[in-house]
Enzyme design. Sequence first.
Site, mmCIF file in Angstrom:
data_model
loop_
_atom_site.group_PDB
_atom_site.id
_atom_site.type_symbol
_atom_site.label_atom_id
_atom_site.label_comp_id
_atom_site.label_asym_id
_atom_site.label_seq_id
_atom_site.Cartn_x
_atom_site.Cartn_y
_atom_site.Cartn_z
ATOM 1 N N ARG A 261 67.374 4.348 13.733
ATOM 2 C CA ARG A 261 67.391 6.032 13.518
ATOM 3 C C ARG A 261 67.461 6.714 14.776
ATOM 4 N NH1 ARG A 261 62.229 6.902 11.286
ATOM 5 N NH2 ARG A 261 63.205 8.774 9.935
ATOM 6 N N PHE B 248 43.331 23.844 10.761
ATOM 7 C CA PHE B 248 44.284 23.075 9.984
ATOM 8 C C PHE B 248 45.347 23.134 10.702
ATOM 9 C CE2 PHE B 248 47.989 23.132 7.034
ATOM 10 C CZ PHE B 248 47.621 21.747 6.447
ATOM 11 N N ARG C 194 58.138 10.711 21.014
ATOM 12 C CA ARG C 194 57.080 9.649 21.071
ATOM 13 C C ARG C 194 57.648 8.288 20.358
ATOM 14 N NH1 ARG C 194 52.270 10.630 17.263
ATOM 15 N NH2 ARG C 194 54.276 10.088 15.934
ATOM 16 N N TYR D 173 68.247 19.934 12.272
ATOM 17 C CA TYR D 173 67.553 18.733 11.814
ATOM 18 C C TYR D 173 66.114 19.031 11.700
ATOM 19 C CZ TYR D 173 65.716 14.312 11.084
ATOM 20 O OH TYR D 173 65.000 13.140 10.322
#
Length: 418
Positions: free
Chosen positions: A225, A285, A212, A168
């Site tokens: 969920r 980044f 989290r 997933y």
Amino acid sequence: MGSLKAVLKHPDDFYPLLKLKMAAKAAEKQIPSEPHWGFCYSMLHKVSRSFALVIQQLNPELRDAVCIFYLVLRALDTVEDDTSIAADIKVPILIAFHQHIYDRDWHFACGTKEYKVLMDQFHHVSTAFSELSKSYQDAIEDITMRMGAGMAKFICKEVETIDDYDEYCHYVAGLVGLGLSKLFYASGTEILFPDSISNSMGLFLQKTNIIRDYLEDINEIPKSRMFWPREIWSKYVNKLEELKYEENSKKAVECLNDMVTNALIHIEDCLKYMSDLRDPAIFKFCAIPQIMAIGTLALCYNNIEVFRGVVKMRRGLTAKVIDRTKTMADVYGAFYDFSSMLKSKVDMHDPNAKTTISRIEAAQKICRDSGTLTNRKSYIVKSDPSYSPALIALVFIILAILYAYVSANRPNKIKLTL
């Protein structure tokens, strides 16, 4: 800019926060004038402010590609996240989403707040996508197709095993890592990284978010969920939602620590990926979110507050990470500091303590072996500041006045520096 109380407690946060605020204002002034690009960059600032700041430093061509890549996947994720959409409607949209990015007339009403705006006016994203070079378009389409199919699979499938969990996370985040690697390669600035370590970059971030966001996800309306794998949580409770109940606090923390320990397995790949980056802007980044992830895991570990509210890095510490992350030495230092913080919280009576310590020490060895841990600023403050509150308040006021003066007299063209 963060609460006054937090800044007074951590006065060294002020300067990085000030720089972050100025960088944000500068980034807002760089939003393109064309309607479709203006929409895309304005939306980027709304759905991910920190990401928008870091993306601005990429070269213009790559910056546009990454911006559209992010918004396309953000839109795809908005469809998946909306639990009010019936599965028989949602699944076909997810599977066909890679085709919709070519259709300037396509839109779909779902999501809330800024995400609803993104979906309602998706034609701006499609228009901007059509102006990217074909190599960027192909990479974005491929990842969107694979991600949509993976999301559709898990609409009707529970996350049962750890293998399911990894699968997933691969679909929703590992593929982002693969896609970014393809975009970096297409820009001509980086090598094409192996899929395995690109995947780990995404999995480390996604697993951190899933850990989290336990309470937010389990309390989702109209339907929970649930992404924590049954193979882990079933060792501690009969139902995943039972972790939030006070009477299960001890088991909840043990389960949480098990989840964090699972996430730590990706650190070696992440450090390897970042150490092989060549372009400074691409490096920053990639590195900032990874440091934020290890910092968040350190805060979440052994912390019952994960099941009571929101646990996240304070704004000032986030500003420090953005300000200080320039080289791989900074990454090694940050990972060493936050893993040390995590290690200090390990209770050897925890069922997974030995595995947790082993994975932390493996990561710390990589950081030490780099030979870069000397002469650096630590992210971990071992004691409260000794400054008097009155002096701190005075300094804060003076700096605020200076900031207001500089902002009022600053030229319109501001170079973005973080």
